[in-house]
Enzyme design. Structure first.
Site, PDB file in Angstrom:
ATOM      1  CD  GLU A 117      -6.272   5.949 -15.772  1.00  0.00           C
ATOM      2  OE1 GLU A 117      -6.081   6.677 -16.255  1.00  0.00           O
ATOM      3  OE2 GLU A 117      -5.084   5.169 -14.948  1.00  0.00           O
TER       4      GLU A 117
ATOM      5  CB  CYS B 203      -0.470   9.981 -18.356  1.00  0.00           C
ATOM      6  SG  CYS B 203      -0.380   7.713 -18.723  1.00  0.00           S
TER       7      CYS B 203
ATOM      8  CB  ALA C 138       9.764  20.345  33.611  1.00  0.00           C
TER       9      ALA C 138
ATOM     10  CG  ASP D 238      12.172  10.920  22.330  1.00  0.00           C
ATOM     11  OD1 ASP D 238      12.279  11.354  23.381  1.00  0.00           O
ATOM     12  OD2 ASP D 238      11.105  11.709  21.661  1.00  0.00           O
TER      13      ASP D 238
END
Length: 373
Positions: free
Chosen positions: A47, A70, A159, A195
């Protein structure tokens, strides 16, 4: 309101712990005189941004706001007062704010000042957009999006562990866009050990949108010389440990700039998912992206704490000896399975991207936040 919702979406991943709000000011003759959305870090509010852009043209205008303005003093004065002082004639609100400091008080303040107020306009879309903020306020946990990239038969690696890259560059770009719209990204320590990821957003122009990196690590095994810890001084790294993690290892991580969150453990000492989400919400996180691996994904699904599922599928088949995307989580009957409904589907390069949502993380009774006109 549609424009305001689009503006609000720009702040996702950047405004936590605040909601991401959009505001559009329209003059009596139908011209847009001000637009705003919540800025990084949650300030200024939408706003205030729109009013500053409109200047004196805000007088007599209609404000379309995706969440109730608010009414309390925080780091900035109340937005309801700012709208009143600017001379706005009418305020249209999508959704009432469940925060106990607001929750209808902003609307009451506007009406007391003689401003016409309408609520519930495109409420469902506003609720969906700010579901993370709402879950934090109502259930004390962030929104959880589980993302995985697999072969057609649900494998994330062969795998031998070979996994780069199952999906193509267009799909990976979409994955980075997901990172940019979440406050935090979570992986298990097994993924880190395998990783050595950075878990950053690497889209050109969005490098500053990297979320907080969160590692679920029962015993604080994350390597202090790994990519995540080495970059902890630049991009926040939080390590969620169980109660049995050694004080020495936790201390070493904190010395390197990581934050350690020790939470209640399950029967084998792993961090309990519900306790971890509560701890993240306490730190202000409203949107969590869970990227892997299979054990962590299975734990979230077993706990019933996945709100959105984004599944990237590559047009290839690996076979049953490949590594599955989701670890076993004790489903003996179909009725015990994690259930989702399809939301969207698109093609990214040669891959398929599917978006699913869990049924009603916030039930209508829990979420009766709009007024009855």
């Amino acid at each position: 309101m549609g424009v305001a919702l689009g503006l609000a979406a720009r702040g996702l991943g950047r405004v936590w712990p605040n909601p991401s709000v959009g505001c559009v000011l329209v003059s009596p003759d139908g011209r847009v005189v001000g637009r705003g959305w919540t800025q990084p870090g949650g300030r200024p509010h939408a706003e205030r941004e729109a009013l500053d852009q409109a200047g004196p043209l805000a007088r007599g205008a209609t404000a379309h706001v995706t969440l109730e303005p608010c009414s309390h003093y925080g780091q900035t004065p109340p937005c309801a007062d700012a709208l009143i002082d600017a001379g706005v004639f009418r305020v249209v609100v999508a959704l009432i704010d469940p925060d106990e400091r607001v929750s209808g008080q902003g609307l009451a303040r506007l009406r007391a000042a003689g401003i016409e107020v309408r609520t519930g306009v495109r409420e469902a879309e506003a609720r969906d957009l700010n579901q993370g903020f709402l879950l934090c306020r109502i259930k004390g946990r962030p929104l959880v999006t589980l993302k995985t990239a697999t072969s057609l038969d649900g494998r994330i690696a062969t795998a031998t562990g070979h996994s780069q890259w199952i999906t193509g560059p267009e799909a990976r770009q979409r994955g980075h866009r997901l990172r940019a719209t979440h406050d935090a990204i979570a992986v298990g320590v097994g993924t880190v050990l395998a990783d050595d990821p950075t878990l950053t957003c690497r889209l050109p122009g969005l490098e500053d949108r990297s979320p907080v990196r969160v590692v679920f690590d029962s015993h604080a095994r994350i390597p202090v010389n790994g990519a995540l810890v080495r970059s902890a001084d630049r991009i926040p790294l939080w390590v969620v440990t169980g109660p049995e993690a050694s004080v020495h290892r936790r201390s070493n991580l904190e010395k390197k700039g990581a934050r350690v969150l020790s939470v209640a453990g399950d029967d084998v000492g792993r961090p309990r998912v519900d306790a971890a989400l509560s701890a993240l919400a306490d730190q202000g996180v409203t949107r969590l992206l869970v990227e892997g691996g299979g054990d962590l994904a299975g734990a979230f699904l077993a706990a019933g704490l996945v709100d959105h599922l984004v599944w990237f599928r590559a047009p290839l088949v690996i076979g049953s000896d490949g590594k599955g995307a989701i670890a076993a989580f004790g489903v003996d009957h179909l009725g015990d399975s994690a259930q989702f409904s399809a939301r969207a589907r698109c093609v990214a390069g040669g891959d398929l991207v599917e978006h699913f949502a869990a049924s009603a993380p916030l039930s209508p009774i829990e979420f009766s936040l709009s007024e009855t006109e």
